[in-house]
Motif scaffolding. Structure first.
Motif, short mmCIF file in Angstrom:
data_model
loop_
_atom_site.label_atom_id
_atom_site.label_comp_id
_atom_site.label_asym_id
_atom_site.label_seq_id
_atom_site.Cartn_x
_atom_site.Cartn_y
_atom_site.Cartn_z
N ASP A 563 30.59 -25.29 -29.79
CA ASP A 563 30.12 -24.37 -28.75
C ASP A 563 31.10 -24.30 -27.59
O ASP A 563 30.72 -24.04 -26.45
CB ASP A 563 28.74 -24.79 -28.26
CG ASP A 563 28.73 -26.19 -27.64
OD1 ASP A 563 29.77 -26.87 -27.71
OD2 ASP A 563 27.69 -26.59 -27.09
N TYR A 564 32.35 -24.53 -27.87
CA TYR A 564 33.40 -24.45 -26.87
C TYR A 564 34.67 -23.95 -27.55
O TYR A 564 34.80 -23.99 -28.77
CB TYR A 564 33.67 -25.81 -26.22
CG TYR A 564 34.15 -26.87 -27.20
CD1 TYR A 564 35.52 -27.06 -27.44
CD2 TYR A 564 33.25 -27.67 -27.90
CE1 TYR A 564 35.96 -28.02 -28.34
CE2 TYR A 564 33.69 -28.63 -28.80
CZ TYR A 564 35.04 -28.80 -29.02
OH TYR A 564 35.48 -29.74 -29.92
N ILE A 577 36.29 -12.32 -21.74
CA ILE A 577 35.64 -13.43 -21.05
C ILE A 577 36.21 -13.52 -19.64
O ILE A 577 37.42 -13.72 -19.47
CB ILE A 577 35.86 -14.75 -21.81
CG1 ILE A 577 35.28 -14.64 -23.22
CG2 ILE A 577 35.25 -15.92 -21.06
CD1 ILE A 577 35.53 -15.85 -24.09
N LYS A 589 33.22 -23.52 -22.21
CA LYS A 589 31.93 -23.57 -22.87
C LYS A 589 31.52 -22.15 -23.26
O LYS A 589 31.67 -21.21 -22.48
CB LYS A 589 30.89 -24.17 -21.94
CG LYS A 589 29.51 -24.34 -22.54
CD LYS A 589 29.43 -25.62 -23.36
CE LYS A 589 27.98 -25.91 -23.76
NZ LYS A 589 27.88 -27.12 -24.60
N LEU A 590 31.01 -21.99 -24.49
CA LEU A 590 30.57 -20.69 -24.98
C LEU A 590 29.05 -20.61 -24.87
O LEU A 590 28.33 -21.35 -25.55
CB LEU A 590 31.01 -20.49 -26.43
CG LEU A 590 32.52 -20.48 -26.68
CD1 LEU A 590 32.81 -20.41 -28.17
CD2 LEU A 590 33.20 -19.33 -25.95
N GLY A 591 28.57 -19.72 -24.03
CA GLY A 591 27.14 -19.55 -23.85
C GLY A 591 26.53 -18.75 -24.98
O GLY A 591 27.20 -18.33 -25.93
N LEU A 592 25.24 -18.47 -24.86
CA LEU A 592 24.53 -17.72 -25.90
C LEU A 592 25.10 -16.31 -26.06
O LEU A 592 25.07 -15.74 -27.15
CB LEU A 592 23.04 -17.66 -25.57
CG LEU A 592 22.27 -18.99 -25.65
CD1 LEU A 592 20.82 -18.78 -25.24
CD2 LEU A 592 22.36 -19.56 -27.06
N ASP A 593 25.60 -15.74 -24.95
CA ASP A 593 26.17 -14.40 -25.03
C ASP A 593 27.48 -14.37 -25.81
O ASP A 593 27.95 -13.30 -26.20
CB ASP A 593 26.39 -13.83 -23.63
CG ASP A 593 27.30 -14.70 -22.78
OD1 ASP A 593 27.27 -15.94 -22.98
OD2 ASP A 593 28.03 -14.17 -21.93
N LEU A 594 28.08 -15.53 -26.02
CA LEU A 594 29.33 -15.63 -26.78
C LEU A 594 29.14 -16.47 -28.04
O LEU A 594 30.09 -17.04 -28.56
CB LEU A 594 30.44 -16.23 -25.91
CG LEU A 594 30.89 -15.38 -24.72
CD1 LEU A 594 31.78 -16.18 -23.81
CD2 LEU A 594 31.62 -14.13 -25.21
N ASP A 595 27.91 -16.53 -28.53
CA ASP A 595 27.62 -17.34 -29.71
C ASP A 595 28.45 -16.90 -30.91
O ASP A 595 28.81 -17.71 -31.77
CB ASP A 595 26.13 -17.24 -30.04
CG ASP A 595 25.67 -18.34 -30.98
OD1 ASP A 595 26.34 -19.40 -31.02
OD2 ASP A 595 24.67 -18.15 -31.69
N ARG A 598 31.79 -18.86 -31.67
CA ARG A 598 31.80 -20.29 -31.96
C ARG A 598 32.52 -20.60 -33.26
O ARG A 598 32.34 -19.90 -34.27
CB ARG A 598 30.36 -20.81 -32.02
CG ARG A 598 29.66 -20.83 -30.69
CD ARG A 598 28.20 -21.25 -30.78
NE ARG A 598 28.05 -22.59 -31.32
CZ ARG A 598 26.90 -23.25 -31.37
NH1 ARG A 598 25.80 -22.68 -30.91
NH2 ARG A 598 26.85 -24.47 -31.87
#
Length: 798
Positions: A563-564, A577, A589-595, A598
């Motif tokens: 997740d990063y 981004i 860190k990759l949030g839910l909007d950038l899932d 991953r």
């Protein structure tokens, strides 16, 4: 010529002293499955024999009459079946499958039967002759002499096999190659300790699609663009630096060009466009020249511009990141000059170097009088030989180089004698070839443990792509390296050493196809923001992800789910981004909007090496990549003369999507059976364009909506990369096996075959108890029988 014949003779003697064999790996047999041969036979008859029978013989395989009570006697065939079952690829899409417990029960039972039989006949095999490849040669010279060299100018490229360029079977030896090694030895010895009087010239050329709009990591902050190279200066003296090809832009006031050596400014000048620059000679093409005294040794040379001009563009023409015109018909104005060529010539007025990193490394003593020279020479050459040959030396080893030393000393100075002796060492097959001798008291076909010194070489070339250091040789001489506590301690020490970066740059780069990135060059009309800086950023992002898994000892499945990621400003802008600034990569860190970003499936390195024809994505190539690198089941080669995709026009009004074109393309066999496996994977990734940007339409804002839904080979319905990743995680144990196979292939320098699979399964079972951490897989490979043992071959096979 005498030296060439001598080298050929010594390599022949090496070959006669050691042997080859057909390797088989042993493994511990797991607990017996309650299933029986009869019950599994019924399962095969119901779900498999319909295609794999004596009449149809699909994939040239018939299971109709095979006796399941003798599975262990035919591991080559049944390992193919197990591999397909592990990846869930059989039965094929659209064909009824057994219930999951029965499916997995058959798979596990077959593995247990094979493992039980193999446990009674261990045969780890071996690689007999293993020549150093170009990377290993350069690293060995670096560690032996503290000298960095560019082997691309000295040696021909190495062939690759099984995905890597360190496979012994592909590293052949020929008289022509030996001549190249002899020439390289002469040049390297001269650069390390000699006196280079004749000027030479080296040219460093920037890629044609370079932009140089931002700071380059490694150059001082506050600079923009330019070049950064590592150059070996063979002698003390004056060197001429020529900088030219400043792009197609117009003169911009205030630009200043800086020349640096090892981070220190040696010259600064005003850049006034094509023509003359203050304090330097100029030519009509914009060349700038400056002469600077430099000490011998390897130095970092930088040429860059001070970042003093930040004015915005006032053009009516839309500006893109890519500024070069090569392969790009879109007009662009280069407001910032870019360096296209750095040429270094010299030395002029050369003098013998009194000190350099390589001289300090080589000369462990300095004779004060002539009577001390022989003793000092023996100390120097003995130390070099021991390190180069990766073992304690004997009188014959010193005799091999002593004559060359005496020849050089007689014709010149003490340093000249050492240079010729060093040249002899570097040209020796004892340095160029890794060879393991068989003990005379071992019978043909009998397995035995290799010596600790041989284990030290295997270990260092796996982890460092280089020779063992003094500490590793010291432990090996004690005979304790193979013991578990000492071996684990040494592996941990070696992974903490900066030389373990070789696992990233050599193992990971080849495993993940990162070495293919320099060949990717999309059409600038379709991808005007693609440039060399983006290409390098893609590669660095994936390298840093792998390195974090390795150094932080994560579960290797995190390569798919992390997740990063690692970004700099250029790559973050490309991905959309915000709030990432500067050229340095940092963990993000990759949030839910950038899932969807991953893991490997969301990274530009994977997505960009799987396009075709420079202007579109390739669901087929992306599907093949997943099958090979995640599921470990590469599809067969395509049949010859496969026609291209149909014209995108489906009629006078309709424009076909890529999915519709491919559906037309694979209507008939033999294409359909393989494309049913590959295409659905690639369709789920269609929201990623060929340059890895996220998109919702094909063909831009006015194009057709992307349909990323598909049904995978096992019947799983997915829609987009997130659901695809989740579906692939059901097969994460197979991914762990694939990583283990690749580690063993890379570490052994030979391909993994069916007879190695019991050991692979044993390593994976043990690693599973430790959450599949990278260190568990690595130590499992290092402690395995194939890595630590050999089997004596029949002399008739030599």
């Amino acid at each position: 010529m005498y030296m060439l014949h001598s080298l050929m003779r010594h390599i022949l003697l090496f070959t006669l002293a050691i042997s080859t064999t057909l390797p088989r790996a042993n493994g511990q047999s797991p607990a017996q499955h309650p299933a029986t041969a009869a019950s599994e036979r019924a399962l095969l008859d119901q779900y498999c024999v319909g295609c794999h029978n004596d009449k149809a013989k699909v994939a040239n395989l018939s299971l109709q009459k095979l006796d399941l009570s003798t599975v262990g006697d035919h591991p080559e065939l049944w390992e193919k079946v197990v591999r397909k079952l592990r990846a869930g690829l059989m039965p094929p899409p659209g064909v009824k499958r057994p219930p999951l417990p029965e499916y997995e029960g058959l798979r596990d039972w077959l593995e247990e039967e094979i493992d039980r039989k193999e446990a009674s006949r261990p045969n780890p095999g071996s690689v007999v002759l293993h020549r150093l490849n170009r990377t290993e040669y350069a690293n060995a010279v670096r560690d032996l002499l503290d000298l960095e060299i560019d082997t691309t100018t000295l040696l021909p490229p190495d062939d690759s096999a099984r995905g890597f360029d360190n496979i012994a079977g592909s590293l052949t030896i020929s008289p022509t190659l030996l001549e190249s090694y002899m020439t390289a030895a002469t040049r390297v010895a001269r650069m390390a300790v000699g006196y280079w009087k004749t000027p030479t010239e080296s040219a460093y050329i920037a890629p044609g699609d370079t932009s140089q709009n931002q700071h380059i990591e490694g150059l001082p902050f506050g600079t923009r663009g330019g070049m950064l190279v590592h150059h070996n200066f063979p002698s003390d003296g004056d060197y001429k630096f020529s900088i030219q090809n400043f792009g197609l832009g117009k003169y911009v006031p205030g630009e200043r060009l800086e020349l640096l050596i090892d981070g220190e400014r040696v010259h600064l000048t005003d850049y006034v466009g094509v023509g003359l620059s203050q304090g330097m000679q100029g030519e009509g093409d914009g060349a700038i020249e400056v002469t600077v005294p430099v000490r011998a040794g390897t130095h970092t040379v930088g040429a860059t511009f001070l970042a003093t001009n930040y004015r915005p563009s006032l053009d009516m023409i839309r500006q893109y990141e890519r500024k070069s015109l090569e392969n790009n018909s879109i007009p662009q104005l280069q407001y910032y000059p870019a360096i296209g060529l750095l040429r270094i010539q010299g030395p002029f007025d050369a003098t013998r170097p009194e000190d350099s990193r390589s001289i300090r490394k080589v000369f462990t003593c300095h004779p004060a009088t002539a009577t001390q020279e022989d003793a000092c020479a023996k100390e120097i050459l003995s130390t070099l030989s021991r390190r180069a040959y990766r073992r304690p030396i004997n009188p014959e080893d010193l005799e091999w180089v002593w004559g060359s030393y005496q020849e050089g000393r007689k014709a010149g100075t003490f340093q000249d004698g050492i240079e010729l002796g060093l040249r002899r060492i570097l040209a020796s097959p004892k340095f160029l070839v890794r060879a393991e001798k068989e003990p005379s008291n071992v019978k043909t076909g009998q397995s035995y443990r290799i010596s600790d010194l041989e284990l030290a070489s295997r270990l260092s070339f796996m982890l460092w792509s280089s020779i063992p250091d003094d500490e590793l040789i010291r432990v090996a001489k004690l005979g304790t390296l193979h013991t578990s506590p000492v071996l684990e301690q040494q592996v941990k020490r070696m992974l903490l050493d900066s030389r373990s970066q070789a696992l990233v740059e050599n193992f990971a780069d080849q495993l993940l196809y990162l070495r293919n990135l320099p060949a990717t060059s999309p059409d600038g009309v379709f991808y005007p923001n693609w440039d060399d800086e983006l290409r390098k950023s893609f590669r660095r992002e994936t390298e840093l992800l792998f390195e974090s898994i390795m150094r932080e000892d994560h579960n290797v499945v995190d390569l798919l789910t992390a997740d990063y990621t690692f970004l700099n400003e250029r790559l973050a802008q490309h991905y959309g981004i915000p709030n990432i600034y500067g050229s340095q990569f940092r963990r993000v860190k990759l949030g839910l909007d950038l899932d969807y970003r991953r893991g490997l499936l969301g990274q530009g390195s994977f997505l960009s090496v799987t396009w075709v024809q420079n202007f579109r994505t390739s669901p087929v190539k992306r599907g093949v990549w997943v099958l090979e690198n995640i599921l470990g089941t590469p599809p067969p080669e395509p049949p010859p003369n496969v026609p291209p995709l149909e014209d995108s026009k489906g009629g006078p009004e309709k424009i076909l999507t890529l999915r519709e074109q491919m559906t037309m393309h694979r209507k008939m066999e033999p294409c359909a059976s393989c494309h049913k496996l590959m295409d659905p994977i690639g369709f789920a990734l269609e929201n990623f364009d060929a340059d890895a940007k996220w998109r919702t339409k094909q063909g831009g804002d006015g194009g057709v909506l992307i349909d990323a839904s598909s049904v995978l080979w096992d019947g799983t319905k997915v829609d987009g990369p997130i659901q695809l990743r989740e579906a692939l995680l059901h097969y994460s144990p197979q991914f762990v096996r694939m990583i283990t196979e690749k580690l063993l292939t890379y570490g052994m320098g030979r391909g993994v075959e069916y007879y190695d699979m019991p050991v692979i399964r044993s390593i994976v079972r043990d690693a599973d108890k430790n959450n599949d951490k990278f260190s568990s897989l690595l130590m499992g490979v290092i402690k395995s029988a194939p890595f630590q043992m050999r089997t004596k071959a029949d002399e008739s096979t030599n």
